[in-house]
Design a protein around this motif. Sequence first.
Motif, PDB file in Angstrom:
ATOM      1  N   TYR A 335       0.746  -0.754   0.354  1.00 31.54           N
ATOM      2  CA  TYR A 335      -0.262   0.041  -0.014  1.00 31.54           C
ATOM      3  C   TYR A 335       1.235   1.482  -0.183  1.00 31.54           C
ATOM      4  N   THR A 336       1.823   1.242   1.096  1.00 29.95           N
ATOM      5  CA  THR A 336       2.326   2.654   1.503  1.00 29.95           C
ATOM      6  C   THR A 336       3.562   2.707   0.313  1.00 29.95           C
ATOM      7  N   SER A 342       6.390   7.955   5.584  1.00 28.87           N
ATOM      8  CA  SER A 342       4.745   8.671   5.370  1.00 28.87           C
ATOM      9  C   SER A 342       3.648   9.345   6.086  1.00 28.87           C
ATOM     10  N   ILE A 347      -0.674   7.374   4.921  1.00 22.33           N
ATOM     11  CA  ILE A 347      -0.972   5.782   4.876  1.00 22.33           C
ATOM     12  C   ILE A 347      -2.934   5.521   4.564  1.00 22.33           C
ATOM     13  N   THR A 350      -4.503   5.487   2.040  1.00 26.76           N
ATOM     14  CA  THR A 350      -4.076   4.084   0.589  1.00 26.76           C
ATOM     15  C   THR A 350      -5.155   2.752   0.583  1.00 26.76           C
ATOM     16  N   ILE A 382       1.690  -2.095   5.646  1.00 24.71           N
ATOM     17  CA  ILE A 382       2.097  -0.904   5.305  1.00 24.71           C
ATOM     18  C   ILE A 382       3.503  -0.569   4.789  1.00 24.71           C
ATOM     19  N   ALA A 384       6.131   2.031   4.509  1.00 26.49           N
ATOM     20  CA  ALA A 384       6.063   3.093   5.608  1.00 26.49           C
ATOM     21  C   ALA A 384       7.776   3.244   7.346  1.00 26.49           C
ATOM     22  N   GLN A 389       5.508   3.936  12.046  1.00 32.81           N
ATOM     23  CA  GLN A 389       4.483   3.617  11.779  1.00 32.81           C
ATOM     24  C   GLN A 389       4.408   2.458  11.951  1.00 32.81           C
ATOM     25  N   ASP A 390       4.380   1.374  12.109  1.00 31.57           N
ATOM     26  CA  ASP A 390       4.072   0.483  11.469  1.00 31.57           C
ATOM     27  C   ASP A 390       3.923  -0.363  13.327  1.00 31.57           C
ATOM     28  N   ALA A 395      -1.387   2.156  12.243  1.00 33.75           N
ATOM     29  CA  ALA A 395      -1.353   0.637  11.957  1.00 33.75           C
ATOM     30  C   ALA A 395      -3.044   0.248  12.275  1.00 33.75           C
ATOM     31  N   HIS A 398      -5.680   1.374   9.821  1.00 27.87           N
ATOM     32  CA  HIS A 398      -4.999   1.034   8.436  1.00 27.87           C
ATOM     33  C   HIS A 398      -5.310  -0.329   8.714  1.00 27.87           C
ATOM     34  N   GLN A 429       7.237  -4.630  11.224  1.00 24.56           N
ATOM     35  CA  GLN A 429       5.589  -5.424  10.571  1.00 24.56           C
ATOM     36  C   GLN A 429       5.176  -6.016  11.312  1.00 24.56           C
TER      37      GLN A 429
END
Length: 581
Positions: A335-336, A342, A347, A350, A382, A384, A389-390, A395, A398, A429
């Motif tokens: 996605y990102t 990002s 994010i 997406t 994602i 990023a 972010q993850d 997240a 998302h 992730q």
Amino acid sequence: MKSIKIAITIILTSVSMFQACKKTSASNNSSGNTTTGPIVKGTDPAVASTQGFFLDNWTAKTWTDPATSIGVSKPSAIGAVNVTVDLSQITTKVSKLIYGNNTNPYMGQYVTEPVLMNNITALSPNILRAPGGSLSDVYFWNADGVNVTAPADAPATLLDNTGTASAANYWFGNNTQTFTVTVDNYYKVLAQTSSTGLITVNYGYARYGTSAHPDQTAAHLAANWVRYDKGRTQYWEVGNECYGNWEAGYRIDVTKNQDGQPAIITGTLYGTHFKVFADSMRAAAAEVGNTNIKIGIVLTSSSDVSNNAGVSNWNANVLAAAGNTPDFYVVHNYYTPYAQNSTAAIILATPQTTSAMMSWINTSVQTAGVSAKPVAMDEWNIQAVGSNQDVSNIAGLHATMNLGEILKNKISMASRWDLANGWGGGDDQGMFNIGDEPGGVAKWNARPAFYYMYFFQKYVGDRVVASSVSGNSDIVSYGSSYTSGEAGVILVNQGSTDHTVAVTFKNFLAGSNYYYYVLNGGTDAVPFSRQVQVNGSGPANGISGGPAGFATMAPLSASISGGINVVVPAYGAVFLVADKQ
């Protein structure tokens, strides 16, 4: 603890999910609201070609009112954002296979880890892919690396995309050391978590193998796994991201190859090899009585001109060579933008590109003149970097939106990447801490995405129904209904301020109460908080994850009479079910 205000107003019009097929006259319901028109029952659409057999095991859901709930007062809904959910307009049935996740060999022999196993069981992914990602293409399932090593025709070194040779670093499915997991323990995990398997066989070996016919040799290895499986696994796929210049087998040493393969992989070559694998694997399945084996072929998720994978015209050439031999199509989507720091806005924009991905797959199939097949998005996340972010609440949001878009786009099998990975400075992730997260965070501690996916599955019905938003683009909604008659809606706030939302359920005869959970981030590092609050309760460690008692936490509730008013918190979500009459 962050305070939470909640405000959804449900204006009840003529609504009933399980009335008789004929239209029914309006009547007063138990909440004191009056329906004003005929009630229309929805009709299930035909199963889409992109769903196919992934919906075969669909089951109806029956809602049971919670034994306990926490009553809350309702603020005014003046100035609210409007959401309309129409139970008569059914988009699709909800597959239980969209909550899947990916295992990987470097998680260790995790079947012996009770905290992780309990978390996986609570998550109920229903499908777990193995052996995992790019390692699938250097994985020899029936060797242990000591007594039985890689085959003699598997070279000690492999080439990267530039042609540089380095140690092959093969992985082995019978390795009993603590840093990896055996094939048998993977099967135990499936049994203990009531999950279905998805196995990725080693395609790379068909490229870098030095035998006279490496494609046949690799296909035989895959077929022997099918024999060993003895019908336990229905879903298989040939290779991982075979188009990618990061994969083993993308470039081979042609001086060691004996069947005239090119240095760089092509879609035509992979599609041709796929047929060899499929024939061998299906024959093996028939030998062990697995008459329902399904084998997937790897496609790209975006235009071959812009996917940065290193191979052009992949989908067109793969499908032209393989024809109708695959049972399903495999795509991955992260996605990102790759390796960019990002923002939350980037994010959260997406998930809605899922429709573009499906358009690309459909176009590829139509252009090739082959049959439409079910689509499995068996890796998504994602990518990023730079701001945690993850591992953040974003997240989790998302993940919520992505599940909603997966359903709207009629995908019925999806697996997030992955259960556990590695901290990597916060670019992790993994859904669970593998043991290297800083701050004294306990091993296997769940990240925010876990909680969002848990409550999504808990509070979505068995059918997706039409849902629309007006008044503010920060709010995204996903409507659903239950066979037992209740109505549901999941609301996501992509914005940095709270929003009052007014929801109208159409074609639903409401009961007395509604029940819901509110999830949002903590106050740390907003918007990329590593915490998630559930109905105002956060993680005991004060650093990351969510509340330990999430599974037994009572929902909030209020009377439907007079409307349901909820403020959806900034960067938060509401998971709500309204009782039937």
